[in-house]
Write an enzyme that holds these catalytic residues in place. Structure first.
Site, PDB file in Angstrom:
ATOM      1  N   ARG A  29       0.804  -1.075  -0.192  1.00  0.00           N
ATOM      2  CA  ARG A  29       0.055   0.012  -0.015  1.00  0.00           C
ATOM      3  C   ARG A  29       0.889   1.223   0.204  1.00  0.00           C
ATOM      4  NH1 ARG A  29      -4.182  -0.309   4.432  1.00  0.00           N
ATOM      5  NH2 ARG A  29      -4.467  -2.367   3.877  1.00  0.00           N
ATOM      6  N   ARG A  33      -3.579   6.916   1.145  1.00  0.00           N
ATOM      7  CA  ARG A  33      -3.918   8.046   1.731  1.00  0.00           C
ATOM      8  C   ARG A  33      -2.720   8.637   2.584  1.00  0.00           C
ATOM      9  NH1 ARG A  33      -8.943   7.025   5.032  1.00  0.00           N
ATOM     10  NH2 ARG A  33      -8.354   4.596   4.807  1.00  0.00           N
ATOM     11  N   ARG A  42      -6.833  11.209  -5.693  1.00  0.00           N
ATOM     12  CA  ARG A  42      -8.177  10.558  -5.528  1.00  0.00           C
ATOM     13  C   ARG A  42      -9.594  11.420  -5.723  1.00  0.00           C
ATOM     14  NH1 ARG A  42     -12.074   8.735  -5.309  1.00  0.00           N
ATOM     15  NH2 ARG A  42     -13.071   7.339  -3.905  1.00  0.00           N
ATOM     16  N   ASP A  79      -7.456  -2.711  -7.081  1.00  0.00           N
ATOM     17  CA  ASP A  79      -8.129  -3.437  -5.749  1.00  0.00           C
ATOM     18  C   ASP A  79      -8.450  -4.870  -6.224  1.00  0.00           C
ATOM     19  OD1 ASP A  79      -9.310  -2.224  -3.209  1.00  0.00           O
ATOM     20  OD2 ASP A  79     -10.439  -4.102  -4.150  1.00  0.00           O
ATOM     21  N   TYR A 155     -15.252 -12.082   0.440  1.00  0.00           N
ATOM     22  CA  TYR A 155     -16.220 -10.739   0.311  1.00  0.00           C
ATOM     23  C   TYR A 155     -17.182 -11.079  -0.543  1.00  0.00           C
ATOM     24  CZ  TYR A 155     -12.101  -7.888   1.995  1.00  0.00           C
ATOM     25  OH  TYR A 155     -11.287  -7.485   2.880  1.00  0.00           O
TER      26      TYR A 155
END
Lengths: 347, 347
Positions: A29, A33, A42, A79, A155
């Site tokens: 990652r 952010r 973003r 993702d 998921y």
């Protein structure tokens, strides 16, 4: 690929079994952010999936950490849930929460699209890979990735993150259907990863983020067998790029079995894993990646210094790629990444 | 304790190292929301802590599963967060969510009461133990419990459940204060467990529910050292009751170190742990408890049958107490508990 350029990619040398010293470094990652330039970028897409499917934006996100830090590899910005989206399942990301999907377990009959068509929908992701490779320095490695079939299935089954108890329950209750789901995911993932290597990815990482909490009897059918099929399918498709497997928070016995039985070329270890003990179990030739506590990039200072030295000692018994044990958190301080790079390389 | 009655307590015999066949059975969270009589009883208190501090209600909750099922042991109905409450930290349970506390990490100076006074506030819990023992059949074992110091500290530090990243960060940033917190928790927990044995508990379980995700370098100071101190303090206090340690979701290497270095008498294994491999690492004399997947008490049928047989095989190499790998879920079906008991005992 240009022979001499590829030879200069340190991470590929480590993946080929060479003990590169100091080890190549990238950080899970690393595009994210904690970087102000990421947060600004973003904002240019309305939602997270749209951002992932915009090659100009996703390529820029992939490259941002390498513009700022002297990292040895870029990883595709994307993702793992683009795969269920491509298979026709609704996926959305609510602000400040994890991803959400329409849960399969609420449905009497499970429907999803077929793999070849699904992968065509992922062509913007493959275009992102192409753009990143064309801008990336020749001596830097480009990593493609996807989620492990079981992780993506969890998921899809329960529709959200958190403990995967309901997904596991579906395995007991609807085993045949779960098997079909895993087969569809494995094939789609193989085609998706093959397209990434065709677009320029040098190596691949399979994130089995939900290898955690599985009883011994379920680990083989849910994690090992689909991963073995995924790797062998990649080879059938002519993909020669090395594959790094990341069975996050599996038990030591499960990690050992995963390393021996799936065909992955390298192993990524989570924060709690004992690198030295796994090195002893698995042998000195398998490249291993990891496993600094990501909280140390928030904290910095002496704890970061001690942590980096500990990781270097723990992984010294074989080929090592320096990385975290989990993704960088939004609270991480960019200056601590610089410190980390200096510490790894100063010896 | 009446000599002959105690001799008939199968779980104590297993804890003393005897291979009892069929093994004694109890189930983590056997008193809980999956039982309609528990839900009815729970309505008689305004909130969860009040329920835990009402000896008549908590004793009835402890006994309910034994009125319904032929279990070998009762466990005190209480909560690991009574300890921070007794130390003067605010604890509350919002409906449908996990527990919440005022997080220490938000405070400049950490204050909590001193252990002797804190434990006096827990006297209703000790009265509950007395009541349960007086009503429990003489051949049934009574289990007292508390959270492990690190696990309770994680809740106090970050104020809520979920990943314990912020608690771990506090360890790096405020190590001395975390050390003082662990010392206070260890002493309070020792006094609390000693009072439970004085009130009639036959054995004790220490729930280290957040042993998960700790880097190798932190497991010793945060889990092993406080547990070793806890067990030795119990012995200093004259407590002879055997102690079961439950380092949930620790790595195999960490579980092995925990078994060897803390002084616990027995080990409880989580759902993913490999009992046979840990048995080989730790030896054939340490009693082990576990580790059926609790989802199988929701599912029932053939998967439950296969799961029970697998656990019996996995634990056959030493003294075994049949249990789950995690607590019963609210969706569990009571009739599946009957099936489990029949399966364990029918051989």
């Amino acid at each position: 690929m240009e022979g001499e350029g590829v030879q200069s990619r340190k991470m590929l040398r480590a993946l080929a079994g060479e003990r590169v010293d100091p080890p190549p470094v990238w950080l899970m990652r690393q595009a994210g952010r904690y970087l102000p330039e990421y947060r600004a970028l973003r904002e240019r897409a309305r939602n997270f999936l749209e951002f992932c499917y915009a090659p100009a934006l996703a390529a820029e996100a992939s490259l941002q950490p390498l513009r700022r830090f002297d990292l040895d590899a870029a990883i595709l910005f994307s993702d793992i849930l683009t795969v269920p989206d491509a298979l026709g399942r609704r996926v959305w990301f609510a602000d400040g929460e994890g991803p959400r999907l329409d849960p399969l377990i609420a449905e009497a009959r499970w429907r999803f699209d077929e793999p070849v068509r699904a992968v065509q929908r992922l062509s913007p992701v493959h275009e992102t890979v192409e753009r990143v490779r064309s801008e990336l320095a020749v001596d830097r490695t480009l990593i493609g990735f996807a989620g492990g079939p079981w992780t993506v299935a969890t998921y899809m089954l329960q529709g959200e993150g958190g403990a995967k108890d309901r997904a596991r329950r579906a395995v007991y209750e609807r085993g045949d259907e779960v098997g079909e789901l895993l087969a569809a995911l494995t094939e789609t993932t193989a085609l998706h990863l093959a397209a990434q290597t065709k677009a320029g990815a040098d190596c691949l990482q399979v994130f089995e983020s939900w290898a955690e909490g599985l009883p011994q009897a379920l680990f083989e059918p849910l994690v090992i067998a689909p991963t073995r099929r995924l790797v062998s399918r990649l080879r059938e498709l002519g993909v020669q790029a090395p594959v790094i497997g990341f069975p996050r928070a599996a038990t030591s016995e499960q990690i050992e079995a995963y390393a021996r039985e799936t065909g992955v070329d390298a192993l990524s270890l989570d924060t709690a894993a004992s690198a030295s003990s796994l090195r002893a179990r698995i042998g000195s030739t398998t490249p291993m990646q990891g496993n600094l506590d990501p909280q140390l990039l928030v904290v910095g200072g002496t704890p970061l210094e001690q942590g980096v030295r500990q990781v270097l000692r723990d992984f010294a018994g074989g080929p090592h790629i320096f990385n975290l044990g989990h993704g960088i958190t939004p609270e991480a301080k960019p200056e601590n990444v610089d410190t980390l790079l200096r510490l790894v390389r100063e010896r």
